[in-house]
Scaffold this motif. Structure first.
Motif, PDB file in Angstrom:
ATOM      1  N   ALA A  51       0.861  -1.179   0.000  1.00  0.00           N
ATOM      2  CA  ALA A  51       0.000   0.000   0.000  1.00  0.00           C
ATOM      3  C   ALA A  51       0.899   1.230   0.000  1.00  0.00           C
ATOM      4  O   ALA A  51       1.723   1.393   0.903  1.00  0.00           O
ATOM      5  CB  ALA A  51      -0.908   0.011   1.221  1.00  0.00           C
ATOM      6  N   GLN A  52       0.747   2.047  -1.020  1.00  0.00           N
ATOM      7  CA  GLN A  52       1.550   3.261  -1.125  1.00  0.00           C
ATOM      8  C   GLN A  52       0.683   4.444  -0.727  1.00  0.00           C
ATOM      9  O   GLN A  52      -0.362   4.698  -1.334  1.00  0.00           O
ATOM     10  CB  GLN A  52       2.051   3.423  -2.561  1.00  0.00           C
ATOM     11  N   VAL A  53       1.097   5.158   0.335  1.00  0.00           N
ATOM     12  CA  VAL A  53       0.402   6.341   0.828  1.00  0.00           C
ATOM     13  C   VAL A  53       1.407   7.475   0.780  1.00  0.00           C
ATOM     14  O   VAL A  53       2.389   7.463   1.529  1.00  0.00           O
ATOM     15  CB  VAL A  53      -0.120   6.141   2.271  1.00  0.00           C
ATOM     16  N   GLY A  54       1.192   8.414  -0.122  1.00  0.00           N
ATOM     17  CA  GLY A  54       2.174   9.483  -0.304  1.00  0.00           C
ATOM     18  C   GLY A  54       3.489   8.891  -0.773  1.00  0.00           C
ATOM     19  O   GLY A  54       3.529   8.117  -1.731  1.00  0.00           O
ATOM     20  N   ILE A  89      -4.579   6.159  -1.678  1.00  0.00           N
ATOM     21  CA  ILE A  89      -3.778   4.951  -1.511  1.00  0.00           C
ATOM     22  C   ILE A  89      -3.679   4.239  -2.846  1.00  0.00           C
ATOM     23  O   ILE A  89      -4.671   4.113  -3.568  1.00  0.00           O
ATOM     24  CB  ILE A  89      -4.404   4.012  -0.458  1.00  0.00           C
ATOM     25  N   LYS A  90      -2.482   3.758  -3.152  1.00  0.00           N
ATOM     26  CA  LYS A  90      -2.289   2.922  -4.326  1.00  0.00           C
ATOM     27  C   LYS A  90      -1.965   1.524  -3.816  1.00  0.00           C
ATOM     28  O   LYS A  90      -1.024   1.338  -3.055  1.00  0.00           O
ATOM     29  CB  LYS A  90      -1.152   3.438  -5.196  1.00  0.00           C
ATOM     30  N   LEU A  91      -2.774   0.535  -4.226  1.00  0.00           N
ATOM     31  CA  LEU A  91      -2.542  -0.846  -3.830  1.00  0.00           C
ATOM     32  C   LEU A  91      -1.771  -1.548  -4.941  1.00  0.00           C
ATOM     33  O   LEU A  91      -2.129  -1.446  -6.113  1.00  0.00           O
ATOM     34  CB  LEU A  91      -3.860  -1.568  -3.574  1.00  0.00           C
ATOM     35  N   GLU A 122       4.183  -2.794   3.570  1.00  0.00           N
ATOM     36  CA  GLU A 122       3.909  -4.204   3.287  1.00  0.00           C
ATOM     37  C   GLU A 122       2.685  -4.604   4.112  1.00  0.00           C
ATOM     38  O   GLU A 122       2.676  -4.432   5.333  1.00  0.00           O
ATOM     39  CB  GLU A 122       5.103  -5.077   3.686  1.00  0.00           C
ATOM     40  N   VAL A 123       1.666  -5.127   3.446  1.00  0.00           N
ATOM     41  CA  VAL A 123       0.413  -5.465   4.107  1.00  0.00           C
ATOM     42  C   VAL A 123       0.050  -6.907   3.777  1.00  0.00           C
ATOM     43  O   VAL A 123       0.115  -7.317   2.622  1.00  0.00           O
ATOM     44  CB  VAL A 123      -0.731  -4.526   3.646  1.00  0.00           C
TER      45      VAL A 123
END
Length: 168
Positions: free
Chosen positions: A5-8, A78-80, A13-14
């Protein structure tokens, strides 16, 4: 399911595992046990340590998979990133000049058909939405072209590997 998950500027890692209403989540190695319910599409109630978080996850905003997420009124983009899909992208590009079959990765239920046969699509455009394990997943076109056939109906149950749509 393992994803990133990319936030900013940060990537996390999820890993998520579900057992009924209980969700076991690991974020950057920190473990969480949650209870989750989906009172309506794209809206989740998540309970953690006697606190309830009201969340809304919008469908993908663009071809890059960015999603707007609201948690108790606070907004995030968020980019998954699904590493398994990245590994399979080379084979999707191989069909760029031919016919591409849109298949399910796991059993689920078709909750929305976004495009009809005959629609023009770009690579990455969402064609339909399948719910599997209480998660809604947009199935996207692996190439630019025309939707030749939609082989399912909304509400239909599908098995792993079923062909749901054809893009030429």
């Amino acid at each position: 399911m393992k994803i990133q998950a990319q936030v900013g500027d940060e990537t996390h890692e999820v890993e998520i595992r579900r057992d009924g209403r209980r969700v076991f989540a690991s974020v950057d190695g920190r473990e969480y046990v949650l209870e989750a319910s989906e009172p309506e599409p794209n809206s989740l109630l998540i309970k953690h340590e006697n606190r309830i978080y009201r969340t809304f996850v919008a469908p993908a905003n663009d071809a890059y998979g960015n999603r707007n997420v609201s948690v108790n009124g606070k907004e995030f983009t968020i980019k998954l990133i699904d590493p398994k899909r990245l590994r399979g992208s080379a084979s999707a590009d191989a069909a760029a000049d031919g016919v591409a079959e849109i298949k399910t990765a796991m059993p689920g239920k078709v909750v929305r058909i976004l495009l009809e046969a005959g629609a023009e699509v770009e690579k990455g455009d969402a064609i339909l939405v399948v719910e599997a394990m209480k998660m809604q997943n947009e199935l996207r076109s692996p190439k630019a072209g025309t939707v030749k056939d939609i082989r399912v109906a909304e509400g239909q149950t599908v098995a792993s590997g079923d062909i749901l749509a054809i893009v030429e």
